[in-house]
Scaffold this motif. Structure first.
Motif, short mmCIF file in Angstrom:
data_model
loop_
_atom_site.label_atom_id
_atom_site.label_comp_id
_atom_site.label_asym_id
_atom_site.label_seq_id
_atom_site.Cartn_x
_atom_site.Cartn_y
_atom_site.Cartn_z
N ALA A 5 -5.82 3.15 -7.71
CA ALA A 5 -6.99 2.27 -7.56
C ALA A 5 -6.91 1.50 -6.24
O ALA A 5 -7.94 1.30 -5.57
N PHE A 6 -5.71 1.08 -5.87
CA PHE A 6 -5.56 0.42 -4.57
C PHE A 6 -6.03 1.36 -3.45
O PHE A 6 -6.75 0.95 -2.53
N ALA A 7 -5.59 2.63 -3.54
CA ALA A 7 -5.94 3.59 -2.49
C ALA A 7 -7.46 3.78 -2.43
O ALA A 7 -8.05 3.84 -1.34
N ILE A 8 -8.09 3.85 -3.60
CA ILE A 8 -9.55 4.05 -3.65
C ILE A 8 -10.27 2.85 -3.02
O ILE A 8 -11.17 3.00 -2.18
N LEU A 9 -9.82 1.66 -3.41
CA LEU A 9 -10.46 0.43 -2.90
C LEU A 9 -10.24 0.27 -1.40
O LEU A 9 -11.17 -0.05 -0.65
N PHE A 10 -9.00 0.47 -0.95
CA PHE A 10 -8.70 0.28 0.47
C PHE A 10 -9.44 1.31 1.32
O PHE A 10 -9.91 1.00 2.42
N ASP A 11 -9.54 2.52 0.79
CA ASP A 11 -10.27 3.55 1.52
C ASP A 11 -11.75 3.17 1.62
O ASP A 11 -12.35 3.22 2.69
N ALA A 12 -12.30 2.72 0.50
CA ALA A 12 -13.73 2.37 0.49
C ALA A 12 -14.02 1.16 1.37
O ALA A 12 -15.09 1.06 1.96
N ALA A 13 -13.05 0.27 1.45
CA ALA A 13 -13.27 -0.96 2.25
C ALA A 13 -12.87 -0.77 3.71
O ALA A 13 -13.01 -1.70 4.51
N GLY A 14 -12.31 0.39 4.01
CA GLY A 14 -11.91 0.66 5.40
C GLY A 14 -10.71 -0.16 5.85
O GLY A 14 -10.61 -0.55 7.02
N ILE A 15 -9.80 -0.40 4.94
CA ILE A 15 -8.60 -1.19 5.28
C ILE A 15 -7.58 -0.30 5.99
O ILE A 15 -7.31 0.82 5.55
N ASP A 16 -7.06 -0.81 7.09
CA ASP A 16 -6.05 -0.07 7.86
C ASP A 16 -4.67 -0.45 7.30
O ASP A 16 -4.16 -1.53 7.59
#
Lengths: 537, 309
Positions: free
Chosen positions: A281-292
């Protein structure tokens, strides 16, 4: 019972009877409890258990009087070291203040969930073990300590029974520090428990096996307390990517060892094994939010836990310094700690004064970052996807001990329909521990799991049940959001032991899982309830 | 100079040295690792929040609401708020006991002011200021004696009859309560004999001027004075000095959330502590009996398999 009675020559000091325990709310108000499983005869012969018939440490009994004497001397030597700046600069001032200044008012007792829920057993009073240590220090280590020791209130016998019981007693407190928050003179009996554990570990090599040999040692040896090696991490991450694709229909690359990334994200590695949907879920959220960001596969760098926090300053420092070194080598701007309460406190707070400032690296809570993501509007959430009652557990380490109270609440309010989120009482900085704090969630030796089930976890179970009173029909699915791996483990064990889901429909999960479940872009439900599998969704 | 005066000076000297040494001991202990406990008033977040709730908190200027600390601590000290909220049955006796102490000390301070102006010939009969000090002495001391007596008696009874407290109360704790109770009771009797505190003020004046005590002192007054003198010298050696923990445990422990941002003072302390030798004996520490420092053992991973890297 007076603290001096800890030295008494008796088979067992206290017995935990189910009829003495504080009652649970409906529908467990008439529940027939299973008592603590007595140790088997061969276990009794091997392990110390004379405190309450429970063995958390599987502490071997000394074989000879000479060995007993050596251990007693080692204990005193350790206590002496605990009171020197060279050996204990880390906690000397609060320890000495707490040893000297108890006003004996017992205000702390009512704040302690273990004491309350045990049926007010004296040995679990926050002052009991602290007083034993105070009395030993005064009688055996202060000048003229033996003069009028009885009148001065510290005439305690120091024998192996005292030490063995004290060792077990150091593992009957979750270090939640509720006691310290109500003390009128500021004394911290939780800290004394912490220091007692350090004495046993750092001087005598005595600690809970799951937090030392199978915990911090494994962490430093293999890279994770789960035993997951650096070689295995990349494979596991790949499996997670496959699972994400299956759940979301989208292939997401989880960055590993990316030099110069903005963020090093460190999860409790237990999540990879027990709740992979959390790092996913972290990976999905960070990907969607464009977190580097990046994860690390370096030794220790992929496991945020730091069990030394609970029992050993040296083990603590070794792990914390590795975390900081890895982040510096990657050149990240900050470390973000996943949903693990004790890792939050370990790396953000306690490790903060281990190195000169220039060598440190900023650390941030994932709760704060997740709230920032929600507020940024980079991800669209549909609260109607989370249309079920939810309550929030506050991990002590992140909340009372770090002051992170609002972000997780703001997230829940943003991803649930109005009226669905309800607080436990009390909550926030006055919360109760899940019962698995200070390592208990992973400690499973001897018959200790029974003690956790009946005593340390009981208050949280009562709080959870109280949060949903009036909606106990099992067909109404209800969720406990517990944004901490150890808390989740403890809550899972309690819910399973008491068959809570079957009887009431209450289940548990982390914060990020609930966020992904509410994402507009998420086509299938992300949350899984017991009995469901992917095909059902 | 009389025997009582010499005893009073000695008692005061012991108090100053012993209490000062105690403060010095705690003030000079090493800076510990952070061990804060929320809520922290200076964070200014009434829900108990901290700077960790803010994104990139280290980039922001910290605002500490120092007045909030006083708003918390003044009622805590004066009214023992924590006990009132969390242990009301004990507070009913502890509050009058402590308030009795505060008021009695207040009375003593005004007695001292009265004695001081008396040196310059200002006495209540001819000076409004001296008369004010005399009145304030009475206003503080007498209710102080009464409240203190009630509190001490109540605490003795409570600690005797409440099994939760009786189990942790030692003979010395009762002795301390009786000692203070006698101080309040004899003080009250002295006031009954000398409602204007004239003899007490004269004695205080003699202490300030190192002169002879001109007023005759009653036997109960001498007893009261001896109880006070003894207690003053004894006090710093007891846990009754818990105002020390109240200061350090809040200000230097529970509320010490200052993050390490490379402050030179903090850096030099950390470097000094990391050079301390370690003598912990457990095998996994590998301290080699003090040959290794904190820096040595903390940066060594005894289990690291080099091939794994």
């Amino acid at each position: 019972m007076r603290p001096e009675e800890i030295s008494k020559k008796t088979e067992q000091l206290v017995t935990i009877k189910t009829e003495d325990l504080a009652p649970l709310p409906f529908p467990y108000d008439t529940y027939e409890e299973t008592p603590i499983t007595p140790l088997k005869e061969e276990q009794k012969k091997k392990w110390e258990h004379s405190l309450d018939g429970v063995s958390a440490l599987t502490l071997p009994k000394p074989e000879t009087p000479e060995e007993e004497e050596r251990l007693v001397k080692a204990f005193l030597s350790g206590l002496e070291k605990l009171m020197t700046k060279e050996n204990n600069w880390t906690f000397l001032q609060p320890l000495m203040l707490s040893l000297e200044y108890c006003a004996k008012c017992q205000t702390c007792a009512d704040a302690c969930p273990a004491f309350e829920m045990s049926g007010r057993k004296d040995i679990y009073r926050p002052t009991f073990r602290a007083d034993v240590l105070r009395k030993i220090a005064k009688k055996y280590l202060s000048k003229g300590g033996k003069i009028f020791a009885g009148f001065r209130g510290h005439d305690i016998d120091l024998n192996w029974d005292t030490i063995a019981r004290l060792a077990e007693l150091a593992y009957r407190c979750t270090l939640c520090r509720r006691c310290a928050s109500v003390c009128p003179v500021g004394v911290d009996n939780g800290l004394i428990t912490h220091e007692l554990r350090k004495l046993f570990s750092q001087e005598m090599g005595i600690a809970g096996p799951e937090i030392h040999e199978k915990g911090s040692v494994k962490h430093l040896k293999f890279g994770s307390s789960t035993g997951m090696t650096t070689a295995a991490v990349a494979d596991i991450i790949e499996y997670l990517e496959d699972d994400i694709e299956e759940k979301t229909g989208k292939r997401i690359k989880i960055p590993l060892n990316k030099k110069g990334a903005e963020i090093l994200l460190i999860h409790n590695a237990g999540e990879f094994m027990a709740w992979p949907e959390n790092p996913m879920a972290f990976a999905i959220l960070f990907d969607a939010a464009g977190i580097d960001y990046t994860l690390s596969t370096d030794l220790v760098g992929y496991d945020a836990v730091n069990y030394g926090l609970w029992y050993d300053d040296v083990q603590f420092a070794r792990v914390a310094l590795k975390h900081i070194e890895i982040a510096r080598n990657l050149g990240v701007k900050k470390i973000v700690i996943g949903e693990c309460g004790h890792a939050h406190k370990a790396l953000s707070v306690i490790a903060d004064r281990l190195l000169p400032g220039a060598q440190m690296i900023p650390r941030e809570s994932s709760y704060t970052l997740l709230n920032d993501i929600v507020k940024s509007g980079k991800i669209k959430f549909d609260p109607s996807k989370n249309d079920f009652p939810v309550t929030l557990h506050d991990p002590c380490n992140a909340v009372r001990l770090m002051g992170i109270v609002k972000p997780q609440r703001e997230v829940l309010n943003a991803i649930f329909p109005p009226g669905r989120f309800r607080e436990m009482e009390p909550h926030g900085v006055e919360n109760y521990c899940c019962g698995g704090g200070s390592g208990f969630a992973i400690m499973s030796s001897g018959n200790f799991p029974d003690w956790k089930r009946l005593v340390s976890g009981r208050k949280k179970l009562a709080q959870i049940l109280n949060a949903f009173q009036g909606e106990m029909d099992p067909s109404i699915k209800k969720m406990v959001c517990a944004p901490c791996s150890n808390c989740k483990g403890q809550i899972r064990d309690m819910l399973e032991s008491y068959e809570v889901y079957e009887k009431t429909g209450i289940w548990y999960t982390g914060l990020v899982e609930l966020m992904v479940n509410a994402m507009v872009d998420q086509k299938k439900p992300y949350i899984e309830w017991p009995g469901e599998d992917d095909d059902d969704m | 100079m009389g025997f009582l005066q010499i005893l009073t000076y000695l008692s005061g000297l012991v108090f100053v040295i012993a209490f000062g040494a105690k403060l010095l001991k705690y003030a000079t202990m090493p800076m510990h690792v952070r061990w804060e406990l929320y809520p922290i008033p200076h964070e200014g977040k009434e829900w108990g929040g901290s700077f960790y709730e803010e994104i990139d908190h280290w980039k922001k200027v910290r605002h500490k609401d120092h007045m909030a600390q006083y708003r918390f601590m003044v009622p805590e000290i004066l009214f023992i708020r924590a006990l009132r909220e969390d242990n009301r049955p004990l507070w009913y006796w502890s509050f009058p006991f402590h308030m009795g102490l505060y008021l009695s000390i207040g009375g003593l301070v005004f007695l001292g002011f009265g004695a001081f102006v008396q040196i310059f010939g200002m006495v209540p009969e001819n000076s409004a200021l001296a008369s004010l000090f005399q009145s304030l002495t009475t206003v503080f001391a007498v209710p102080g004696y009464i409240l203190g007596t009630i509190g001490a008696l109540g605490l003795i009874v409570k600690r005797t009859t409440d099994s939760n407290l009786a189990d942790v109360t030692a003979g010395i704790d009762f002795m301390n309560l009786i000692w203070l109770g006698l101080l309040f009771v004899t003080g009250f009797i002295v006031w009954l004999q000398d409602p204007g505190f004239n003899v007490s003020r004269a004695y205080f004046q003699s202490l300030l001027t190192y002169g002879p005590m001109k007023e005759p002192m009653s036997a109960i007054h001498v007893v009261n004075l001896l109880i006070f003198i003894g207690f003053w010298a004894y006090f710093p050696f007891t846990p009754m000095t818990h105002m020390v923990s109240k200061y350090f445990m809040w200000d230097k422990v529970k509320w010490d959330d200052d993050p390490n941002r490379g402050d030179a003072g903090m850096d030099s302390k950390i470097k000094k502590y990391l050079a301390y030798p370690v003598t912990w004996a457990a095998v996994h520490i590998d301290s080699q009996g003090g040959k290794k420092t904190w820096a040595d053992i903390a940066t060594t991973n005894p289990w690291e398999n080099k091939d794994q890297k």
